[in-house]
Motif scaffolding. Structure first.
Motif, PDB file in Angstrom:
ATOM      1  N   PHE A  81      -6.924  -0.028   0.485  1.00 37.84           N
ATOM      2  CA  PHE A  81      -6.358  -0.960   1.462  1.00 37.84           C
ATOM      3  C   PHE A  81      -7.072  -2.306   1.370  1.00 37.84           C
ATOM      4  N   ASP A  82      -8.397  -2.273   1.334  1.00 39.58           N
ATOM      5  CA  ASP A  82      -9.179  -3.508   1.242  1.00 39.58           C
ATOM      6  C   ASP A  82      -8.887  -4.252  -0.056  1.00 39.58           C
ATOM      7  N   GLN A  83      -8.722  -3.523  -1.150  1.00 39.80           N
ATOM      8  CA  GLN A  83      -8.403  -4.154  -2.428  1.00 39.80           C
ATOM      9  C   GLN A  83      -7.033  -4.826  -2.371  1.00 39.80           C
ATOM     10  N   CYS A 142       0.837  -1.205   0.000  1.00 43.90           N
ATOM     11  CA  CYS A 142       0.000   0.000   0.000  1.00 43.90           C
ATOM     12  C   CYS A 142       0.872   1.254   0.000  1.00 43.90           C
ATOM     13  N   GLN A 149      -9.358   3.544   2.612  1.00 44.80           N
ATOM     14  CA  GLN A 149      -9.679   2.194   3.046  1.00 44.80           C
ATOM     15  C   GLN A 149     -10.073   1.295   1.877  1.00 44.80           C
ATOM     16  N   GLU A 150     -10.677   1.863   0.861  1.00 46.58           N
ATOM     17  CA  GLU A 150     -11.055   1.053  -0.303  1.00 46.58           C
ATOM     18  C   GLU A 150      -9.815   0.449  -0.967  1.00 46.58           C
ATOM     19  N   GLU A 191      -9.472 -12.148   6.069  1.00 47.51           N
ATOM     20  CA  GLU A 191      -9.710 -10.862   5.418  1.00 47.51           C
ATOM     21  C   GLU A 191     -10.312  -9.863   6.403  1.00 47.51           C
ATOM     22  N   GLU A 192     -11.245 -10.326   7.219  1.00 43.60           N
ATOM     23  CA  GLU A 192     -11.875  -9.449   8.205  1.00 43.60           C
ATOM     24  C   GLU A 192     -10.853  -8.955   9.230  1.00 43.60           C
ATOM     25  N   TRP A 223      -6.935  -1.518   9.325  1.00 42.69           N
ATOM     26  CA  TRP A 223      -6.907  -0.240   8.622  1.00 42.69           C
ATOM     27  C   TRP A 223      -6.442   0.900   9.536  1.00 42.69           C
ATOM     28  N   ILE A 246      -5.633  -6.084   0.244  1.00 40.57           N
ATOM     29  CA  ILE A 246      -5.807  -7.313   1.028  1.00 40.57           C
ATOM     30  C   ILE A 246      -6.245  -8.442   0.106  1.00 40.57           C
ATOM     31  N   GLU A 247      -7.249  -8.172  -0.721  1.00 45.72           N
ATOM     32  CA  GLU A 247      -7.731  -9.198  -1.641  1.00 45.72           C
ATOM     33  C   GLU A 247      -6.633  -9.629  -2.610  1.00 45.72           C
ATOM     34  N   ARG A 279      -8.775  -6.334   7.431  1.00 50.12           N
ATOM     35  CA  ARG A 279      -9.531  -5.085   7.262  1.00 50.12           C
ATOM     36  C   ARG A 279      -9.592  -4.308   8.580  1.00 50.12           C
TER      37      ARG A 279
END
Length: 76
Positions: free
Chosen positions: A32-34, A21, A29-30, A59-60, A66, A36-37, A63
């Protein structure tokens, strides 16, 4: 239950996500979440995470980190 013989831990995945990142200038955060995936999918492709292994909890957990990543950005 997680297999303790895996070559990753939630902490090591967080560090990998955070590093990528920072390299890509992710500041929301969007993104960051991407990331992670993307990181989990890469570990799945190389066989460190098996296709039949559920990653929702992992994943949770990631997340939920963050705020830790965001705090690191504010210190830079």
């Amino acid at each position: 239950m997680m297999d303790t013989n895996l070559s990753y831990t939630p902490e090591s995945l967080f560090e990998e996500v955070a590093s990528r990142c920072r390299q890509h200038g992710v500041a929301d955060q969007e993104g960051f979440d991407q990331m992670i995936e993307d990181v989990i999918e890469e570990h799945r492709r190389v066989g460190e995470i098996h296709d039949d292994e559920g990653t929702e909890d992992l994943e949770e957990q990631l997340r939920g980190r963050w705020p830790d990543y965001q705090a690191g950005l504010e210190q830079v």
